[in-house]
Design a protein around this motif. Structure first.
Motif, PDB file in Angstrom:
ATOM      1  N   ARG A  99       0.758  -1.189   0.081  1.00 52.82           N
ATOM      2  CA  ARG A  99      -0.081  -0.113   0.034  1.00 52.82           C
ATOM      3  C   ARG A  99       0.783   1.226   0.086  1.00 52.82           C
ATOM      4  O   ARG A  99       0.514   2.179  -0.769  1.00 52.82           O
ATOM      5  N   PRO A 100       1.982   1.577   0.784  1.00 55.63           N
ATOM      6  CA  PRO A 100       2.661   2.621   0.648  1.00 55.63           C
ATOM      7  C   PRO A 100       3.494   2.687  -0.283  1.00 55.63           C
ATOM      8  O   PRO A 100       3.615   3.954  -0.979  1.00 55.63           O
ATOM      9  N   LEU A 146       2.643   1.605  -3.321  1.00 56.29           N
ATOM     10  CA  LEU A 146       1.547   2.192  -4.439  1.00 56.29           C
ATOM     11  C   LEU A 146       1.018   3.610  -4.338  1.00 56.29           C
ATOM     12  O   LEU A 146       0.981   4.286  -5.187  1.00 56.29           O
ATOM     13  N   ARG A 147       0.785   4.028  -3.024  1.00 57.55           N
ATOM     14  CA  ARG A 147       0.730   5.433  -2.946  1.00 57.55           C
ATOM     15  C   ARG A 147       1.668   6.261  -3.265  1.00 57.55           C
ATOM     16  O   ARG A 147       1.543   7.498  -3.765  1.00 57.55           O
ATOM     17  N   HIS A 203       3.677   5.866  -5.514  1.00 60.71           N
ATOM     18  CA  HIS A 203       3.806   6.108  -7.002  1.00 60.71           C
ATOM     19  C   HIS A 203       2.357   6.521  -7.730  1.00 60.71           C
ATOM     20  O   HIS A 203       2.130   6.422  -8.761  1.00 60.71           O
ATOM     21  N   GLY A 204       1.451   6.930  -6.927  1.00 61.31           N
ATOM     22  CA  GLY A 204       0.489   7.595  -7.444  1.00 61.31           C
ATOM     23  C   GLY A 204      -0.821   6.945  -7.290  1.00 61.31           C
ATOM     24  O   GLY A 204      -1.822   7.388  -8.056  1.00 61.31           O
ATOM     25  N   THR A 247      -4.143   4.958  -5.698  1.00 59.65           N
ATOM     26  CA  THR A 247      -5.040   5.259  -4.513  1.00 59.65           C
ATOM     27  C   THR A 247      -5.448   3.995  -4.163  1.00 59.65           C
ATOM     28  O   THR A 247      -6.073   3.056  -4.861  1.00 59.65           O
ATOM     29  N   VAL A 248      -5.075   3.365  -2.832  1.00 59.52           N
ATOM     30  CA  VAL A 248      -5.262   1.976  -2.375  1.00 59.52           C
ATOM     31  C   VAL A 248      -6.432   2.303  -1.318  1.00 59.52           C
ATOM     32  O   VAL A 248      -6.371   2.885  -0.225  1.00 59.52           O
ATOM     33  N   GLU A 249      -7.493   1.551  -1.324  1.00 64.28           N
ATOM     34  CA  GLU A 249      -8.609   1.687  -0.461  1.00 64.28           C
ATOM     35  C   GLU A 249      -8.959   0.367   0.143  1.00 64.28           C
ATOM     36  O   GLU A 249      -8.793  -0.528  -0.657  1.00 64.28           O
ATOM     37  N   LYS A 268       2.115  10.879 -13.007  1.00 63.84           N
ATOM     38  CA  LYS A 268       2.837   9.337 -13.101  1.00 63.84           C
ATOM     39  C   LYS A 268       3.975   9.314 -14.108  1.00 63.84           C
ATOM     40  O   LYS A 268       4.847   8.938 -14.214  1.00 63.84           O
TER      41      LYS A 268
END
Length: 170
Positions: free
Chosen positions: A3-4, A6-7, A9-10, A12-14, A52
């Motif tokens: 998750r961190p 992915l965040r 690199h722009g 959004t993880v929900e 990105k």
């Protein structure tokens, strides 16, 4: 863990519960085609995509620099390995030559210590091999074997190196 990254690199993880609630809200809100996208949402998506792309471009440039450094390091390593291999080849060649020289010396000592009086045989009457002297045939056989080994060693072109081209063949 992802998750961190992915965040960073722009993306959004929900959470799955947040995602389900948001999806229901979008389905209820949709436009006449049933599409939940609005102009503001399109703009934020374009900005995020541009960010990105910029980030990917910077990463690509950084990776190109790393690749150049790695390539130059590999080339230096290859050059060192090549020179070391040449030196090792010369050392092995010298070792082989030294081994042949030591074998020649050993065979010469064997001939000298075999108990045959070569001077007496050479000065013997009429070329008679025995010349009136007692010569053991086993000693002559050993001497002949040593002479043959020495001839084989002296005929080896590696003994003379590459410069002479076998100058000792006569």
């Amino acid at each position: 863990v992802a998750r961190p990254l992915l965040r960073l690199h722009g993306f959004t993880v929900e959470n799955s519960s947040n995602h389900n609630e948001k999806k229901k809200a979008e389905e209820e809100k949709g436009d006449e085609n049933g599409s939940p996208l609005t102009a503001a949402n399109n703009i934020s998506t374009l900005v995020a995509t541009r960010e990105k792309c910029d980030r990917l471009q910077r990463q690509g440039e950084m990776l190109e620099g790393v690749a150049r450094r790695v390539e130059s390091s590999l080339q230096r390593g290859y050059a060192k390995m090549e020179s070391t291999t040449k030196r090792l080849s010369r050392i092995l060649q010298l070792s082989s030559t030294l081994k042949m020289a030591m074998r020649l010396r050993f065979e010469a000592k064997k001939i000298q210590g075999c108990g045959i009086d070569f001077d007496g045989i050479a000065s013997g009457a009429g070329g008679n091999v025995g010349g009136g002297m007692d010569v053991d045939l086993r000693d002559l056989t050993r001497a002949a074997s040593s002479v043959a080994a020495m001839e084989a060693l002296l005929a080896d072109p590696d003994l003379y190196g590459e410069d002479n081209g076998g100058a000792g063949d006569d």
